[in-house]
Design a protein around this motif. Structure first.
Motif, PDB file in Angstrom:
ATOM      1  N   GLU A 322       0.824  -1.217   0.000  1.00 58.92           N
ATOM      2  CA  GLU A 322       0.000   0.000   0.000  1.00 58.92           C
ATOM      3  C   GLU A 322       0.857   1.267   0.000  1.00 58.92           C
ATOM      4  OE1 GLU A 322       1.651   0.123   3.682  1.00 58.92           O
ATOM      5  OE2 GLU A 322       0.884  -1.634   2.645  1.00 58.92           O
ATOM      6  N   GLY A 323       2.082   1.130  -0.451  1.00 59.37           N
ATOM      7  CA  GLY A 323       2.948   2.296  -0.531  1.00 59.37           C
ATOM      8  C   GLY A 323       3.633   2.658   0.772  1.00 59.37           C
ATOM      9  N   LEU A 325       2.086   3.150   3.639  1.00 60.17           N
ATOM     10  CA  LEU A 325       1.227   3.979   4.495  1.00 60.17           C
ATOM     11  C   LEU A 325       0.915   3.288   5.819  1.00 60.17           C
ATOM     12  CD1 LEU A 325      -0.534   6.469   4.936  1.00 60.17           C
ATOM     13  CD2 LEU A 325      -2.388   5.274   3.731  1.00 60.17           C
ATOM     14  N   THR A 326       0.500   2.030   5.755  1.00 54.42           N
ATOM     15  CA  THR A 326       0.152   1.312   6.987  1.00 54.42           C
ATOM     16  C   THR A 326       1.364   1.141   7.889  1.00 54.42           C
ATOM     17  OG1 THR A 326      -1.606   0.127   5.817  1.00 54.42           O
ATOM     18  CG2 THR A 326      -0.852  -0.799   7.901  1.00 54.42           C
ATOM     19  N   SER A 328       3.905   3.083   8.176  1.00 53.76           N
ATOM     20  CA  SER A 328       4.182   4.362   8.829  1.00 53.76           C
ATOM     21  C   SER A 328       3.199   4.632   9.963  1.00 53.76           C
ATOM     22  CB  SER A 328       4.118   5.485   7.790  1.00 53.76           C
ATOM     23  OG  SER A 328       4.288   6.748   8.411  1.00 53.76           O
ATOM     24  N   ARG A 329       1.933   4.307   9.724  1.00 56.10           N
ATOM     25  CA  ARG A 329       0.927   4.531  10.772  1.00 56.10           C
ATOM     26  C   ARG A 329       1.198   3.646  11.988  1.00 56.10           C
ATOM     27  NH1 ARG A 329      -4.604   4.807   7.064  1.00 56.10           N
ATOM     28  NH2 ARG A 329      -4.351   6.996   6.392  1.00 56.10           N
ATOM     29  N   GLN A 332       4.086   5.142  13.864  1.00 58.14           N
ATOM     30  CA  GLN A 332       3.605   6.340  14.564  1.00 58.14           C
ATOM     31  C   GLN A 332       2.823   5.974  15.817  1.00 58.14           C
ATOM     32  OE1 GLN A 332       0.392   8.563  12.656  1.00 58.14           O
ATOM     33  NE2 GLN A 332       1.467  10.481  13.092  1.00 58.14           N
TER      34      GLN A 332
END
Length: 468
Positions: A322-323, A325-326, A328-329, A332
């Motif tokens: 998914e690039g 994104l998940t 990184s989240r 975080q």
């Protein structure tokens, strides 16, 4: 009445007296608990937080939607036909045909989806929402403590400032009488104009202090009105809440570390952060659901055509990339969880600091009362002796004025110390996390946040807010 008599009445009223049907400290706190707008706003905020639980639960509940179309359609069909003469093929003719028609195209579409497996995302989001509700309840307790403590402070400030104003006004009355007597003695040649001027200066200063005391009282009345919701009329004396306090500072620290809402809210926030990580990690896992379709179409593809059908499908979604994104989240969320754990440590340290500060303030207030009472007794003896010595010409008018001022300041100091003694006891109770309606017994059957939570946590619909 002499200044000494007025002061004695005021101090007795402050400690143990009061008028019949007077407002009590507990009554003022009860008013604030029931009607303070900040506290009511906090309760409304918590009710909004309750709704996050059914919102999270909706992730595994069926979703059904319907679509419908209805309209008017006009058709105009033009056709041309070339005819060949059978006797002479070289001769042709063209025939033009026009057909006009209309229809009412319509369709209905009903779809549904039932999630079967979502990587435990909804389950973890629900648990996180429930922990968020618990954190919200602790923050509501903090708001309740702050409002109740503000009510105590406002109540005692009005009592203190009323007593201080009466003492200042009594001082002005005494100085006026002393000025009259001083002028009489000057007329008989017993003293000089300097003595008269000294008393006049003290009288002007006394009037200034009385005016300042009036302004301070007006400000305290305004704060009382804002916090409690009504104007103060007759206020009964306030008393310390020592019966609810522990016997030692060590016991107080132990209670605060286990019960203070600031710490408990921070711990629940840490739980929310940990569950948020698990909810985000579910996006790495496959999702499985069952989808269905029921539809009917009339006059859509052509006049007189109708299509009716239904289908049930299994839908499997497997995330591959998914690039980032998940990922990184999740990183975080892990950092946020670490921050929340540090926040809990900060909360423990702050509460420990509050307990020690308020315990010291409470002990200091007790000492100040004892010292002020001793100071008043000594100042009264000194003033009496200076007045008697002045009659024999051994003391001056200035010395009498100084002794009177010291007595006035000692009495005001006692009034302030009595106020601080009461407020410090409630501050100490607040530092334990026990300054609440339940511990004080203000309103049996008061606001219970669990009632609204139980009403909405399993609701599948109905947008109306439940009764509470």
């Amino acid at each position: 009445m002499s200044m000494r008599g007025v002061a004695s009445v005021l101090i007795c009223f402050f400690l143990s007296g009061g008028a019949t049907h007077a407002e009590t400290l507990m009554g003022a706190m009860c008013r604030a608990y029931n009607a303070n707008p900040q506290l009511n706003a906090g309760r409304a905020e918590l009710r909004a937080i309750d709704e996050r639980v059914p919102q999270a639960q909706a992730g595994m509940r069926p979703r059904i939607s319907g679509d419908g179309y209805l309209g008017v359609q006009r058709n105009r069909l033009v056709t041309k036909q070339r005819d060949v003469d059978i006797n002479d093929p070289t001769v042709t003719s063209v025939t033009k045909n026009i057909q006009n028609g209309g229809s009412i195209p319509r369709s209905a579409h009903l779809t549904f989806e039932q999630p079967i497996f979502d990587g435990f995302k909804a389950q973890n989001e629900t648990r996180a929402a429930e922990s968020g509700v618990f954190a919200g309840r602790e923050r509501l307790r903090l708001t309740e403590q702050r409002i109740l403590f503000d009510a105590v402070s406002a109540y005692m400030n009005v009592l203190r400032d009323t007593a201080a104003l009466k003492l200042q006004e009594s001082n002005v009355a005494v100085l006026k009488e002393q000025l009259r007597q001083t002028r009489e003695r000057y007329q008989y040649g017993q003293i000089t104009l300097t003595d008269v001027a000294q008393v006049e200066a003290r009288l002007a200063g006394g009037k200034s202090l009385a005016g300042a005391a009036r302004a301070t009282l007006d400000a305290s009345i305004g704060v009382y009105r804002k916090t409690v919701g009504v104007e103060p009329t007759k206020l009964a004396p306030g008393a310390p809440i020592d019966r609810l306090l522990p016997k030692s500072r060590e016991e107080a620290e132990r209670i605060a570390q286990s019960e203070h809402p600031f710490i408990l809210a921070a711990l629940h926030d840490a739980d929310v952060a940990d569950l948020d990580i698990k909810a985000l990690e579910a996006d790495f896992m496959p999702k499985l659901s069952i989808t269905g379709d029921v539809f009917t179409q009339t006059d859509i593809a052509g006049i007189g055509n109708r299509n009716v059908g239904a289908k049930v499908l299994g839908h499997l979604n497997v995330p591959i990339y998914e690039g980032g994104l998940t990922s990184s989240r999740v990183r975080q969320a892990k950092e946020t969880a670490g921050q929340r754990r540090f926040d809990a440590d900060v909360a423990r340290a702050e509460v420990l600091s509050l307990v020690r500060a308020y315990w010291g303030a409470l002990q200091a207030a007790k000492t100040q009362i004892s010292a002020a009472q001793t100071q008043i007794a000594a100042a009264e003896r000194a003033l009496y002796g200076i007045r008697e010595e002045a009659k024999a010409g051994q003391r001056t008018t200035l010395e009498i004025l100084i002794a009177q001022q010291e007595l006035l300041y000692a009495r005001i100091a006692l009034v302030f110390a009595q106020r601080d003694r009461v407020v410090a006891s409630y501050a100490m109770l607040s530092s334990l996390g026990r300054l609440s309606s339940g511990w004080l017994g203000l309103t049996p059957g008061g606001y219970d946040p669990a009632i609204h939570f139980d009403q909405v946590k399993d609701l599948w619909g109905d947008p109306t807010t439940p009764d509470r």
